[in-house]
Scaffold this motif. Structure first.
Motif, PDB file in Angstrom:
ATOM      1  N   LYS A 120       0.805  -1.086  -0.107  1.00  0.00           N
ATOM      2  CA  LYS A 120       0.113  -0.070   0.061  1.00  0.00           C
ATOM      3  C   LYS A 120       0.634   1.326  -0.150  1.00  0.00           C
ATOM      4  CE  LYS A 120      -3.843  -2.195   2.171  1.00  0.00           C
ATOM      5  NZ  LYS A 120      -4.757  -2.333   1.082  1.00  0.00           N
ATOM      6  N   THR A 121       1.985   1.039   0.063  1.00  0.00           N
ATOM      7  CA  THR A 121       2.965   2.341   0.145  1.00  0.00           C
ATOM      8  C   THR A 121       3.392   2.519  -1.347  1.00  0.00           C
ATOM      9  OG1 THR A 121       5.104   1.055   0.586  1.00  0.00           O
ATOM     10  CG2 THR A 121       3.558   1.955   2.530  1.00  0.00           C
ATOM     11  N   VAL A 122       3.226   1.905  -2.365  1.00  0.00           N
ATOM     12  CA  VAL A 122       3.511   2.244  -3.775  1.00  0.00           C
ATOM     13  C   VAL A 122       2.454   2.529  -4.794  1.00  0.00           C
ATOM     14  CG1 VAL A 122       5.554   0.711  -3.461  1.00  0.00           C
ATOM     15  CG2 VAL A 122       3.222  -0.217  -4.696  1.00  0.00           C
ATOM     16  N   ARG A 123       2.498   3.393  -5.810  1.00  0.00           N
ATOM     17  CA  ARG A 123       1.593   3.542  -6.731  1.00  0.00           C
ATOM     18  C   ARG A 123       2.445   3.335  -8.015  1.00  0.00           C
ATOM     19  NH1 ARG A 123       2.346   8.569  -9.125  1.00  0.00           N
ATOM     20  NH2 ARG A 123       3.397  10.052  -8.012  1.00  0.00           N
ATOM     21  N   LEU A 124       1.683   3.258  -9.039  1.00  0.00           N
ATOM     22  CA  LEU A 124       2.354   3.181 -10.693  1.00  0.00           C
ATOM     23  C   LEU A 124       2.804   4.711 -10.827  1.00  0.00           C
ATOM     24  CD1 LEU A 124       3.061   2.019 -13.288  1.00  0.00           C
ATOM     25  CD2 LEU A 124       0.700   2.627 -13.877  1.00  0.00           C
ATOM     26  N   GLY A 125       4.183   4.870 -10.934  1.00  0.00           N
ATOM     27  CA  GLY A 125       4.505   6.117 -11.418  1.00  0.00           C
ATOM     28  C   GLY A 125       4.693   6.508 -12.927  1.00  0.00           C
ATOM     29  N   GLY A 126       4.474   5.369 -13.863  1.00  0.00           N
ATOM     30  CA  GLY A 126       4.342   5.492 -15.287  1.00  0.00           C
ATOM     31  C   GLY A 126       5.131   4.466 -15.936  1.00  0.00           C
ATOM     32  N   VAL A 127       5.008   4.456 -17.312  1.00  0.00           N
ATOM     33  CA  VAL A 127       6.006   3.588 -17.923  1.00  0.00           C
ATOM     34  C   VAL A 127       6.644   4.449 -18.744  1.00  0.00           C
ATOM     35  CG1 VAL A 127       6.171   1.946 -19.919  1.00  0.00           C
ATOM     36  CG2 VAL A 127       4.673   1.595 -18.010  1.00  0.00           C
ATOM     37  N   VAL A 128       7.924   4.532 -18.833  1.00  0.00           N
ATOM     38  CA  VAL A 128       8.750   5.270 -19.774  1.00  0.00           C
ATOM     39  C   VAL A 128       9.649   4.188 -20.749  1.00  0.00           C
ATOM     40  CG1 VAL A 128      10.741   6.647 -19.994  1.00  0.00           C
ATOM     41  CG2 VAL A 128       9.614   6.879 -17.940  1.00  0.00           C
ATOM     42  N   TYR A 129       9.423   4.276 -21.992  1.00  0.00           N
ATOM     43  CA  TYR A 129       9.745   3.301 -23.000  1.00  0.00           C
ATOM     44  C   TYR A 129      10.715   4.238 -23.681  1.00  0.00           C
ATOM     45  CZ  TYR A 129       9.533  -0.602 -26.039  1.00  0.00           C
ATOM     46  OH  TYR A 129       9.814  -1.800 -26.593  1.00  0.00           O
ATOM     47  N   VAL A 130      11.934   3.591 -23.883  1.00  0.00           N
ATOM     48  CA  VAL A 130      12.974   3.855 -24.532  1.00  0.00           C
ATOM     49  C   VAL A 130      13.056   3.214 -26.098  1.00  0.00           C
ATOM     50  CG1 VAL A 130      15.703   4.321 -24.482  1.00  0.00           C
ATOM     51  CG2 VAL A 130      14.418   4.115 -22.433  1.00  0.00           C
ATOM     52  N   VAL A 131      13.458   3.930 -26.986  1.00  0.00           N
ATOM     53  CA  VAL A 131      13.359   3.469 -28.415  1.00  0.00           C
ATOM     54  C   VAL A 131      14.807   4.020 -28.995  1.00  0.00           C
ATOM     55  CG1 VAL A 131      12.271   3.962 -30.756  1.00  0.00           C
ATOM     56  CG2 VAL A 131      11.083   3.852 -28.558  1.00  0.00           C
ATOM     57  N   ASP A 132      15.378   3.106 -29.647  1.00  0.00           N
ATOM     58  CA  ASP A 132      16.517   3.347 -30.331  1.00  0.00           C
ATOM     59  C   ASP A 132      16.253   4.024 -31.709  1.00  0.00           C
ATOM     60  OD1 ASP A 132      18.680   3.101 -32.037  1.00  0.00           O
ATOM     61  OD2 ASP A 132      19.336   1.283 -31.613  1.00  0.00           O
ATOM     62  N   ALA A 133      16.438   5.321 -32.071  1.00  0.00           N
ATOM     63  CA  ALA A 133      16.073   6.045 -33.243  1.00  0.00           C
ATOM     64  C   ALA A 133      16.841   5.375 -34.421  1.00  0.00           C
ATOM     65  CB  ALA A 133      16.234   7.478 -33.045  1.00  0.00           C
ATOM     66  N   ALA A 134      18.091   4.963 -34.377  1.00  0.00           N
ATOM     67  CA  ALA A 134      18.732   4.277 -35.708  1.00  0.00           C
ATOM     68  C   ALA A 134      18.171   3.105 -35.929  1.00  0.00           C
ATOM     69  CB  ALA A 134      20.088   4.264 -35.193  1.00  0.00           C
ATOM     70  N   ASN A 135      17.370   2.325 -35.019  1.00  0.00           N
ATOM     71  CA  ASN A 135      16.937   0.908 -35.298  1.00  0.00           C
ATOM     72  C   ASN A 135      15.464   0.514 -35.323  1.00  0.00           C
ATOM     73  OD1 ASN A 135      19.734  -0.442 -36.091  1.00  0.00           O
ATOM     74  ND2 ASN A 135      20.190   0.300 -33.946  1.00  0.00           N
ATOM     75  N   LEU A 136      14.687   1.612 -34.941  1.00  0.00           N
ATOM     76  CA  LEU A 136      13.376   1.317 -34.596  1.00  0.00           C
ATOM     77  C   LEU A 136      12.630   0.480 -35.574  1.00  0.00           C
ATOM     78  CD1 LEU A 136      10.977   1.367 -32.630  1.00  0.00           C
ATOM     79  CD2 LEU A 136      10.508   3.808 -33.424  1.00  0.00           C
TER      80      LEU A 136
END
Length: 339
Positions: A120-136
């Motif tokens: 009960k002491t945590v909440r979702l702070g969000g998903v940060v998704y990292v993308v490789d611009a050269a290979n996406l």
């Protein structure tokens, strides 16, 4: 929903992204530029040897590791909850927890673990998704599931723009906007972003639950179902020439290789940190810490890898006569990008 007052609830940020996108580099940047925030880190690597933990530990001692499998499949196992409880508990001084997921984890399933956590002491702070611009663009051709990962993001980091061509950058931006038009996109190189972009993330929980419900209905196979990994450890020095030949002749099934290399020869006593994504190789030298025993730890990740053959080839990289190694033997290694 959790009843604990907001000021007592610690945000848990999920840092995700495909293999080699630059998650660990971004995480280390955040740890160095934390704006006074006390950050707890949970690192999950697909292989048994958690190379990412070794790389993150250079920046903080507040690190827990979950190795030997993908964190998104650990529902009910208790490992994640145990790790979370180390940072998030009544009276904790931790300001934020960052989970660095493996490169083939499912972001929606990770959201589920946090949203339905009994802690009960945590909440979702969000998903940060990292993308490789050269290979996406090329990567998505082989791994369609990445589109769903991008759709699940609360913040998109378009990384490695310094090595992407103009066409690659424009195509990547266009695709990201098509897949997730309401999510901000931050363009950067070497994972250099303002930490306030992450620590202030507070996603709409109803939206997250809707995504999870859709995911439960789809019953799709996880991206990592097709992947395998090879883990190699040696306390004996590797031969620079042999390892250079190994890197140059990696089978195409190996998409990602990372690790710490120990050559142990005079003039090159440092550890070598190496990353290989596709044809792109980067490496640099660092001093061993006082508590570290020099050794090589390597993880290779790919599709349908002949694990026995790759382990055998790595074992052949061990130098039978390390005392006879000459400085000239490092020439091929130094020619690789990064030196």
């Amino acid at each position: 929903m959790k009843q604990t007052p907001d000021e007592q609830v610690i945000p848990v940020i999920i840092l995700a992204g495909f293999l080699g996108s630059g998650k660990t580099t971004l995480l280390n940047h955040l740890l160095r530029h934390n704006n006074g925030q006390k950050i707890g880190v949970i690192v999950n690597d697909f292989g048994e040897a958690n190379i990412d933990t070794l790389l993150v530990n250079r920046q903080t001692e507040n690190t827990m590791e979950l190795s030997g499998g993908c964190i998104c499949c650990q529902v009910g196992d208790g490992d994640l909850e145990e790790s979370l409880s180390m940072f998030a508990h009544p009276g904790s001084t931790t300001d934020v927890v960052i989970i660095e997921a493996s490169g083939i984890a499912e972001p929606v399933d990770l959201k589920k673990l946090i949203l339905y956590s009994p802690n009960k002491t945590v909440r979702l702070g969000g998903v940060v998704y990292v993308v490789d611009a050269a290979n996406l663009i090329d990567t998505i051709k082989d791994h369609e599931d990445i589109k769903q990962h991008i759709k699940a993001a609360d913040l998109l980091i378009l990384n490695k723009i310094d090595i992407a061509s103009r066409n690659q950058l424009e195509s990547s931006l266009k695709l990201l906007k098509e897949l997730n038009s309401n999510t901000p996109i931050v363009q950067t190189s070497h994972g250099a972003i303002d930490s306030r972009l992450l620590f202030d993330q507070n996603p709409n929980e109803d939206k997250q639950l809707k995504l999870i419900a859709q995911s439960n209905d789809e019953h799709h196979k996880h991206l990592h179902d097709n992947f395998s990994s090879v883990n190699f450890h040696s306390n004996k020095p590797l031969s620079p020439k042999r390892f250079s030949n190994f890197i140059k002749n990696l089978p195409p099934e190996v998409y990602r290789l990372k690790g710490v290399i120990y050559y142990g020869m005079k003039g090159f006593e440092q550890k070598i940190i190496i990353h290989k994504v596709g044809n792109h190789i980067s490496q640099h030298a660092e001093e061993w810490r006082s508590y570290e025993d020099p050794a090589s730890d390597i993880v290779a990740i790919g599709i349908e890898i002949d694990t026995k053959l790759l382990n055998k080839r790595l074992a052949k990289c061990i130098d039978p006569s390390p005392d006879e190694i000459r400085a000239d033997d490092m020439v091929d290694i130094m020619r690789l990008k990064g030196f």
